[in-house]
Design a protein around this motif. Sequence first.
Motif, PDB file in Angstrom:
ATOM      1  N   ARG A 230       0.833  -1.206   0.000  1.00 13.93           N
ATOM      2  CA  ARG A 230       0.000   0.000   0.000  1.00 13.93           C
ATOM      3  C   ARG A 230       0.865   1.252   0.000  1.00 13.93           C
ATOM      4  O   ARG A 230       0.340   2.364  -0.029  1.00 13.93           O
ATOM      5  CB  ARG A 230      -0.915   0.015   1.230  1.00 13.93           C
ATOM      6  N   ALA A 231       2.191   1.067   0.043  1.00 12.98           N
ATOM      7  CA  ALA A 231       3.098   2.203   0.181  1.00 12.98           C
ATOM      8  C   ALA A 231       3.492   2.809  -1.155  1.00 12.98           C
ATOM      9  O   ALA A 231       4.172   3.825  -1.201  1.00 12.98           O
ATOM     10  CB  ALA A 231       4.355   1.771   0.945  1.00 12.98           C
ATOM     11  N   VAL A 232       3.077   2.179  -2.257  1.00  8.68           N
ATOM     12  CA  VAL A 232       3.445   2.644  -3.593  1.00  8.68           C
ATOM     13  C   VAL A 232       2.179   2.964  -4.367  1.00  8.68           C
ATOM     14  O   VAL A 232       1.177   2.255  -4.267  1.00  8.68           O
ATOM     15  CB  VAL A 232       4.262   1.565  -4.345  1.00  8.68           C
ATOM     16  N   ASN A 233       2.214   4.052  -5.137  1.00  8.76           N
ATOM     17  CA  ASN A 233       1.082   4.432  -5.975  1.00  8.76           C
ATOM     18  C   ASN A 233       0.745   3.284  -6.929  1.00  8.76           C
ATOM     19  O   ASN A 233       1.575   2.885  -7.760  1.00  8.76           O
ATOM     20  CB  ASN A 233       1.443   5.699  -6.767  1.00  8.76           C
ATOM     21  N   GLN A 234      -0.476   2.732  -6.811  1.00 10.30           N
ATOM     22  CA  GLN A 234      -0.848   1.544  -7.584  1.00 10.30           C
ATOM     23  C   GLN A 234      -0.892   1.810  -9.085  1.00 10.30           C
ATOM     24  O   GLN A 234      -0.522   0.949  -9.886  1.00 10.30           O
ATOM     25  CB  GLN A 234      -2.205   1.026  -7.098  1.00 10.30           C
ATOM     26  N   ARG A 235      -1.329   3.001  -9.465  1.00 13.38           N
ATOM     27  CA  ARG A 235      -1.385   3.312 -10.895  1.00 13.38           C
ATOM     28  C   ARG A 235       0.013   3.371 -11.491  1.00 13.38           C
ATOM     29  O   ARG A 235       0.264   2.859 -12.587  1.00 13.38           O
ATOM     30  CB  ARG A 235      -2.128   4.647 -11.107  1.00 13.38           C
ATOM     31  N   ARG A 236       0.943   3.971 -10.764  1.00 16.79           N
ATOM     32  CA  ARG A 236       2.321   4.044 -11.243  1.00 16.79           C
ATOM     33  C   ARG A 236       2.957   2.655 -11.273  1.00 16.79           C
ATOM     34  O   ARG A 236       3.697   2.308 -12.194  1.00 16.79           O
ATOM     35  CB  ARG A 236       3.142   4.960 -10.329  1.00 16.79           C
ATOM     36  N   LEU A 237       2.647   1.855 -10.255  1.00 19.18           N
ATOM     37  CA  LEU A 237       3.213   0.509 -10.194  1.00 19.18           C
ATOM     38  C   LEU A 237       2.710  -0.342 -11.354  1.00 19.18           C
ATOM     39  O   LEU A 237       3.476  -1.083 -11.979  1.00 19.18           O
ATOM     40  CB  LEU A 237       2.857  -0.135  -8.854  1.00 19.18           C
ATOM     41  N   SER A 238       1.424  -0.229 -11.681  1.00 19.16           N
ATOM     42  CA  SER A 238       0.864  -0.985 -12.807  1.00 19.16           C
ATOM     43  C   SER A 238       1.509  -0.561 -14.123  1.00 19.16           C
ATOM     44  O   SER A 238       1.692  -1.373 -15.034  1.00 19.16           O
ATOM     45  CB  SER A 238      -0.655  -0.777 -12.876  1.00 19.16           C
ATOM     46  N   ALA A 239       1.856   0.729 -14.207  1.00 20.94           N
ATOM     47  CA  ALA A 239       2.455   1.237 -15.443  1.00 20.94           C
ATOM     48  C   ALA A 239       3.871   0.726 -15.656  1.00 20.94           C
ATOM     49  O   ALA A 239       4.422   0.858 -16.753  1.00 20.94           O
ATOM     50  CB  ALA A 239       2.448   2.768 -15.440  1.00 20.94           C
ATOM     51  N   LEU A 240       4.486   0.135 -14.610  1.00 19.60           N
ATOM     52  CA  LEU A 240       5.826  -0.441 -14.761  1.00 19.60           C
ATOM     53  C   LEU A 240       5.797  -1.772 -15.497  1.00 19.60           C
ATOM     54  O   LEU A 240       6.841  -2.276 -15.911  1.00 19.60           O
ATOM     55  CB  LEU A 240       6.480  -0.645 -13.396  1.00 19.60           C
ATOM     56  N   PRO A 316      11.491  -6.507  -8.287  1.00 16.95           N
ATOM     57  CA  PRO A 316      12.405  -5.420  -7.913  1.00 16.95           C
ATOM     58  C   PRO A 316      12.096  -4.061  -8.548  1.00 16.95           C
ATOM     59  O   PRO A 316      11.751  -3.957  -9.727  1.00 16.95           O
ATOM     60  CB  PRO A 316      13.750  -5.936  -8.431  1.00 16.95           C
ATOM     61  N   VAL A 317      12.269  -3.020  -7.744  1.00 14.71           N
ATOM     62  CA  VAL A 317      12.203  -1.643  -8.237  1.00 14.71           C
ATOM     63  C   VAL A 317      13.332  -0.847  -7.605  1.00 14.71           C
ATOM     64  O   VAL A 317      13.841  -1.191  -6.539  1.00 14.71           O
ATOM     65  CB  VAL A 317      10.859  -0.956  -7.915  1.00 14.71           C
ATOM     66  N   TRP A 318      13.725   0.194  -8.287  1.00 15.68           N
ATOM     67  CA  TRP A 318      14.518   1.260  -7.685  1.00 15.68           C
ATOM     68  C   TRP A 318      13.518   2.356  -7.361  1.00 15.68           C
ATOM     69  O   TRP A 318      12.694   2.721  -8.212  1.00 15.68           O
ATOM     70  CB  TRP A 318      15.590   1.768  -8.639  1.00 15.68           C
ATOM     71  N   ILE A 319      13.548   2.883  -6.164  1.00 14.78           N
ATOM     72  CA  ILE A 319      12.542   3.852  -5.751  1.00 14.78           C
ATOM     73  C   ILE A 319      13.191   5.027  -5.039  1.00 14.78           C
ATOM     74  O   ILE A 319      14.143   4.860  -4.263  1.00 14.78           O
ATOM     75  CB  ILE A 319      11.478   3.184  -4.842  1.00 14.78           C
ATOM     76  N   GLY A 320      12.696   6.208  -5.331  1.00 11.37           N
ATOM     77  CA  GLY A 320      13.123   7.418  -4.640  1.00 11.37           C
ATOM     78  C   GLY A 320      11.903   8.150  -4.133  1.00 11.37           C
ATOM     79  O   GLY A 320      10.867   8.190  -4.811  1.00 11.37           O
ATOM     80  N   ALA A 321      11.979   8.706  -2.950  1.00  7.16           N
ATOM     81  CA  ALA A 321      10.857   9.435  -2.362  1.00  7.16           C
ATOM     82  C   ALA A 321      11.361  10.744  -1.779  1.00  7.16           C
ATOM     83  O   ALA A 321      12.462  10.810  -1.232  1.00  7.16           O
ATOM     84  CB  ALA A 321      10.176   8.600  -1.282  1.00  7.16           C
ATOM     85  N   TYR A 322      10.566  11.798  -1.911  1.00  2.17           N
ATOM     86  CA  TYR A 322      10.947  13.081  -1.349  1.00  2.17           C
ATOM     87  C   TYR A 322       9.687  13.847  -0.956  1.00  2.17           C
ATOM     88  O   TYR A 322       8.592  13.627  -1.503  1.00  2.17           O
ATOM     89  CB  TYR A 322      11.758  13.906  -2.357  1.00  2.17           C
TER      90      TYR A 322
END
Length: 371
Positions: A230-240, A316-322
């Motif tokens: 639940r910590a990652v935007n689902q729409r963005r994750l699906s687009a990967l 696996p993903v590379w992730i950055g958050a700010y």
Amino acid sequence: MADPTPASIKIERFRCPECSGDMAFDPASGGMKCSSCGHAEAISSPRAVMADRHSFAEAISQGSGRHVSISEQAIQVSCDGCGSVVVFEPPEVAGTCPFCGGAIVAEPKAADPLIAPDGVLPVKVTKDAAQAEVQRWLASRWFAPNALKRIAEPEGISGVYLPFWSYASDTRTQYAGERGEHYFETESYTEQDGNGNTVQKSRQVQRTRWYPASGEVSRSFTDLLIAATRAVNQRRLSALEPWDLKELRPYEPAYLVGFKAQRYQIELADGFEKAKAVMDAQIREAVRQNIGGDEQRIESIQTEYTAATFLHLLLPVWIGAYGFQAKVYQVLVNARTGEVQGERPYSSIKIALLSAAILLVVVVLWFVAHR
């Protein structure tokens, strides 16, 4: 931050046989590599092939499956900011949360038992390559705030394995509805011509006759991926997507060394409910095809799910958050393909400066034109 390896935690690092340095997973070679002397070794797994899929019904009846530690030496920490539980292998430490960018101050502890991972898709895109993709993505975001550029810095992104459930199920659906068939009728009407005279004309009008319809459709589903985060935007994750699942490897803790893994936030049963929603959309399309005709109405639908199975996968993903103006933004890179998906705010200052520059150019051009 507290000591990441308290005495209560058993530490078994992956030691280099040549120099006794720490070894970590190397995406470039797909094996282990020593950070000190560069010695490389292939990963030997006790399982040569992926485990068989597990019965969903048995797992639920037994309390959501067999719970074990992700590895003997795994450590986990919880983020107070977003609630994520991050698991990692020594000597990796978790100073900041990869999902919200906040500092992790919780006391690390031995990883809690969970439904054991069955497979892992090893990281393939190196950190340098992922950063290069992020920099290209940033270059096309003209109005992004300068804070976003921190993600392109060496410590701006982290390698994380995200949890997924893979479901399979046979379905049998009973339905009732109506089949609509089009036909045409000639309709007369009047209108005025160019001279103002009333003239009578005719046209073909489409109508629909409705007939009752009922029946049964059966479908089998395999490899339905449901993100258990639940910590990652689902729409963005699906687009990967897509993920090259044919390259899955039997789970082995060595793949996690140098990276982190998120503990699943969506339990097995809840994930299957999400899978049902995906199946339902496809089942309804199959029902419409079975009803036939030109149009369809579905009045009732009842689906039985049988022979349901599952796998617990780490992708696996590379992730950055700010953080920017009290909101957290994320940028994701598919660590297999390099695909980038991200969120970004717009810098009101940059937009205002551009607007002012455009206005200045317009004023100068007007002045020159009217001299």
